[in-house]
Design a protein around this motif. Sequence first.
Motif, PDB file in Angstrom:
ATOM      1  N   ARG A 189     139.232 -36.221  80.833  1.00 17.50           N
ATOM      2  CA  ARG A 189     139.921 -36.803  81.975  1.00 17.50           C
ATOM      3  C   ARG A 189     138.977 -37.127  83.132  1.00 17.50           C
ATOM      4  NH1 ARG A 189     143.951 -32.970  84.481  1.00 17.50           N
ATOM      5  NH2 ARG A 189     142.386 -32.751  86.078  1.00 17.50           N
ATOM      6  N   PHE A 190     137.976 -36.282  83.346  1.00 11.19           N
ATOM      7  CA  PHE A 190     137.103 -36.455  84.503  1.00 11.19           C
ATOM      8  C   PHE A 190     135.949 -37.417  84.253  1.00 11.19           C
ATOM      9  CE2 PHE A 190     138.863 -32.138  84.880  1.00 11.19           C
ATOM     10  CZ  PHE A 190     139.588 -32.324  86.042  1.00 11.19           C
ATOM     11  N   SER A 191     135.544 -37.562  82.991  1.00 13.55           N
ATOM     12  CA  SER A 191     134.338 -38.347  82.717  1.00 13.55           C
ATOM     13  C   SER A 191     134.630 -39.778  82.295  1.00 13.55           C
ATOM     14  CB  SER A 191     133.508 -37.654  81.639  1.00 13.55           C
ATOM     15  OG  SER A 191     134.218 -37.619  80.421  1.00 13.55           O
ATOM     16  N   ARG A 192     135.852 -40.231  82.407  1.00 17.20           N
ATOM     17  CA  ARG A 192     136.188 -41.595  81.980  1.00 17.20           C
ATOM     18  C   ARG A 192     135.346 -42.681  82.619  1.00 17.20           C
ATOM     19  NH1 ARG A 192     142.544 -40.895  81.848  1.00 17.20           N
ATOM     20  NH2 ARG A 192     142.688 -39.835  79.859  1.00 17.20           N
ATOM     21  N   PRO A 193     135.037 -42.615  83.910  1.00 14.21           N
ATOM     22  CA  PRO A 193     134.232 -43.700  84.497  1.00 14.21           C
ATOM     23  C   PRO A 193     132.833 -43.833  83.895  1.00 14.21           C
ATOM     24  CG  PRO A 193     135.313 -42.454  86.221  1.00 14.21           C
ATOM     25  CD  PRO A 193     135.528 -41.704  84.953  1.00 14.21           C
ATOM     26  N   THR A 194     132.272 -42.768  83.373  1.00 12.60           N
ATOM     27  CA  THR A 194     130.916 -42.842  82.824  1.00 12.60           C
ATOM     28  C   THR A 194     130.882 -42.787  81.296  1.00 12.60           C
ATOM     29  OG1 THR A 194     130.650 -40.448  83.041  1.00 12.60           O
ATOM     30  CG2 THR A 194     129.880 -41.820  84.882  1.00 12.60           C
ATOM     31  N   ASN A 195     132.047 -42.770  80.657  1.00 14.72           N
ATOM     32  CA  ASN A 195     132.071 -42.691  79.197  1.00 14.72           C
ATOM     33  C   ASN A 195     131.370 -43.873  78.538  1.00 14.72           C
ATOM     34  OD1 ASN A 195     133.322 -40.260  79.030  1.00 14.72           O
ATOM     35  ND2 ASN A 195     135.305 -41.040  78.416  1.00 14.72           N
ATOM     36  N   ALA A 196     131.591 -45.064  79.047  1.00 11.79           N
ATOM     37  CA  ALA A 196     130.984 -46.248  78.432  1.00 11.79           C
ATOM     38  C   ALA A 196     129.458 -46.192  78.524  1.00 11.79           C
ATOM     39  CB  ALA A 196     131.506 -47.512  79.095  1.00 11.79           C
ATOM     40  N   LEU A 197     128.941 -45.823  79.680  1.00 11.97           N
ATOM     41  CA  LEU A 197     127.491 -45.707  79.831  1.00 11.97           C
ATOM     42  C   LEU A 197     126.910 -44.622  78.934  1.00 11.97           C
ATOM     43  CD1 LEU A 197     127.021 -46.000  83.695  1.00 11.97           C
ATOM     44  CD2 LEU A 197     126.228 -47.600  81.969  1.00 11.97           C
ATOM     45  N   THR A 198     127.624 -43.524  78.836  1.00  6.19           N
ATOM     46  CA  THR A 198     127.152 -42.422  78.014  1.00  6.19           C
ATOM     47  C   THR A 198     127.142 -42.807  76.540  1.00  6.19           C
ATOM     48  OG1 THR A 198     128.049 -40.876  79.627  1.00  6.19           O
ATOM     49  CG2 THR A 198     127.511 -39.989  77.463  1.00  6.19           C
ATOM     50  N   LEU A 199     128.221 -43.419  76.082  1.00 11.19           N
ATOM     51  CA  LEU A 199     128.282 -43.841  74.682  1.00 11.19           C
ATOM     52  C   LEU A 199     127.262 -44.912  74.362  1.00 11.19           C
ATOM     53  CD1 LEU A 199     132.124 -43.801  74.054  1.00 11.19           C
ATOM     54  CD2 LEU A 199     130.407 -42.226  73.166  1.00 11.19           C
ATOM     55  N   LEU A 200     126.986 -45.801  75.308  1.00 13.71           N
ATOM     56  CA  LEU A 200     125.943 -46.813  75.104  1.00 13.71           C
ATOM     57  C   LEU A 200     124.583 -46.134  74.956  1.00 13.71           C
ATOM     58  CD1 LEU A 200     125.051 -49.847  75.123  1.00 13.71           C
ATOM     59  CD2 LEU A 200     124.597 -49.488  77.552  1.00 13.71           C
ATOM     60  N   SER A 201     124.300 -45.177  75.807  1.00 11.20           N
ATOM     61  CA  SER A 201     123.020 -44.469  75.717  1.00 11.20           C
ATOM     62  C   SER A 201     122.887 -43.733  74.395  1.00 11.20           C
ATOM     63  CB  SER A 201     122.882 -43.468  76.868  1.00 11.20           C
ATOM     64  OG  SER A 201     122.899 -44.130  78.103  1.00 11.20           O
ATOM     65  N   ILE A 202     123.980 -43.115  73.952  1.00 11.96           N
ATOM     66  CA  ILE A 202     123.934 -42.360  72.705  1.00 11.96           C
ATOM     67  C   ILE A 202     123.789 -43.290  71.507  1.00 11.96           C
ATOM     68  CG2 ILE A 202     125.286 -40.899  71.161  1.00 11.96           C
ATOM     69  CD1 ILE A 202     126.488 -39.607  73.692  1.00 11.96           C
ATOM     70  N   ALA A 203     124.655 -44.284  71.424  1.00 12.56           N
ATOM     71  CA  ALA A 203     124.695 -45.134  70.231  1.00 12.56           C
ATOM     72  C   ALA A 203     123.507 -46.085  70.150  1.00 12.56           C
ATOM     73  CB  ALA A 203     126.001 -45.930  70.203  1.00 12.56           C
ATOM     74  N   TYR A 204     123.197 -46.749  71.246  1.00 13.02           N
ATOM     75  CA  TYR A 204     122.169 -47.787  71.191  1.00 13.02           C
ATOM     76  C   TYR A 204     120.758 -47.230  71.320  1.00 13.02           C
ATOM     77  CZ  TYR A 204     119.616 -52.041  72.173  1.00 13.02           C
ATOM     78  OH  TYR A 204     118.718 -53.063  72.132  1.00 13.02           O
ATOM     79  N   PHE A 205     120.563 -46.327  72.259  1.00 13.73           N
ATOM     80  CA  PHE A 205     119.210 -45.866  72.539  1.00 13.73           C
ATOM     81  C   PHE A 205     118.790 -44.653  71.710  1.00 13.73           C
ATOM     82  CE2 PHE A 205     120.337 -48.047  76.520  1.00 13.73           C
ATOM     83  CZ  PHE A 205     119.338 -48.985  76.524  1.00 13.73           C
ATOM     84  N   ILE A 206     119.727 -43.801  71.316  1.00 16.57           N
ATOM     85  CA  ILE A 206     119.339 -42.587  70.591  1.00 16.57           C
ATOM     86  C   ILE A 206     119.607 -42.714  69.100  1.00 16.57           C
ATOM     87  CG2 ILE A 206     119.729 -40.112  70.340  1.00 16.57           C
ATOM     88  CD1 ILE A 206     120.365 -40.016  73.329  1.00 16.57           C
ATOM     89  N   GLU A 207     120.877 -42.885  68.730  1.00  9.38           N
ATOM     90  CA  GLU A 207     121.214 -42.877  67.310  1.00  9.38           C
ATOM     91  C   GLU A 207     120.614 -44.056  66.557  1.00  9.38           C
ATOM     92  OE1 GLU A 207     125.448 -42.497  67.232  1.00  9.38           O
ATOM     93  OE2 GLU A 207     125.355 -40.340  67.607  1.00  9.38           O
ATOM     94  N   ALA A 208     120.590 -45.217  67.173  1.00 12.87           N
ATOM     95  CA  ALA A 208     120.050 -46.391  66.481  1.00 12.87           C
ATOM     96  C   ALA A 208     118.557 -46.253  66.203  1.00 12.87           C
ATOM     97  CB  ALA A 208     120.306 -47.649  67.308  1.00 12.87           C
ATOM     98  N   TRP A 209     117.859 -45.481  67.022  1.00 11.49           N
ATOM     99  CA  TRP A 209     116.419 -45.324  66.837  1.00 11.49           C
ATOM    100  C   TRP A 209     116.049 -44.021  66.157  1.00 11.49           C
ATOM    101  CZ3 TRP A 209     113.347 -49.341  67.353  1.00 11.49           C
ATOM    102  CH2 TRP A 209     113.795 -50.406  68.114  1.00 11.49           C
ATOM    103  N   SER A 210     117.009 -43.141  65.952  1.00 11.10           N
ATOM    104  CA  SER A 210     116.710 -41.856  65.317  1.00 11.10           C
ATOM    105  C   SER A 210     117.116 -41.803  63.853  1.00 11.10           C
ATOM    106  CB  SER A 210     117.422 -40.726  66.060  1.00 11.10           C
ATOM    107  OG  SER A 210     116.958 -40.632  67.373  1.00 11.10           O
ATOM    108  N   PHE A 211     118.296 -42.285  63.543  1.00 11.33           N
ATOM    109  CA  PHE A 211     118.785 -42.195  62.169  1.00 11.33           C
ATOM    110  C   PHE A 211     118.023 -43.068  61.180  1.00 11.33           C
ATOM    111  CE2 PHE A 211     123.046 -40.725  63.916  1.00 11.33           C
ATOM    112  CZ  PHE A 211     122.758 -39.409  63.656  1.00 11.33           C
ATOM    113  N   PRO A 212     117.750 -44.328  61.490  1.00 17.35           N
ATOM    114  CA  PRO A 212     117.101 -45.169  60.479  1.00 17.35           C
ATOM    115  C   PRO A 212     115.724 -44.683  60.063  1.00 17.35           C
ATOM    116  CG  PRO A 212     118.044 -46.536  62.184  1.00 17.35           C
ATOM    117  CD  PRO A 212     118.136 -45.100  62.640  1.00 17.35           C
ATOM    118  N   ARG A 213     115.063 -43.960  60.899  1.00 13.34           N
ATOM    119  CA  ARG A 213     113.721 -43.478  60.590  1.00 13.34           C
ATOM    120  C   ARG A 213     113.719 -42.664  59.292  1.00 13.34           C
ATOM    121  NH1 ARG A 213     110.261 -39.645  64.626  1.00 13.34           N
ATOM    122  NH2 ARG A 213     108.361 -39.608  63.415  1.00 13.34           N
TER     123      ARG A 213
END
Length: 115
Positions: free
Chosen positions: A83-107
């Motif tokens: 409930r409290f983190s909704r305003p930053t959820n999109a930024l957080t998910l972008l950081s996780i999915a695009y910057f971390i998971e996309a560059w960590s898993f394929p390796r």
Amino acid sequence: MTKATVMDFLTEYSVRAYHCGDHLKFLESIVQKLRITFKYGLARGSAHAFACFGVHLLGPGNDPEGALRMAGLAREIMSRMERFSRPTNALTLLSIAYFIEAWSFPREHVMETLQ
């Protein structure tokens, strides 16, 4: 100023610093957000702080396992503070999915393919 206001300001500041290529200011804002989280408890930008720290670990630190742990922690914080983190959820998910998971898993998959 309230804790949420400061965290919102630091979130915007860290995004702008990252896009401008100022790594020192990016890291400084992330450290400030983590300090506030450790001192006063979880707030709206806490999940984003851990996700961005994971981005930092993946970049110059070259620690994909640590980055994935930070991404998991950020997801856990988001689920607990839905409930409290909704305003930053999109930024957080972008950081996780695009910057971390996309560059960590394929390796790992690339290394298996090459063997």
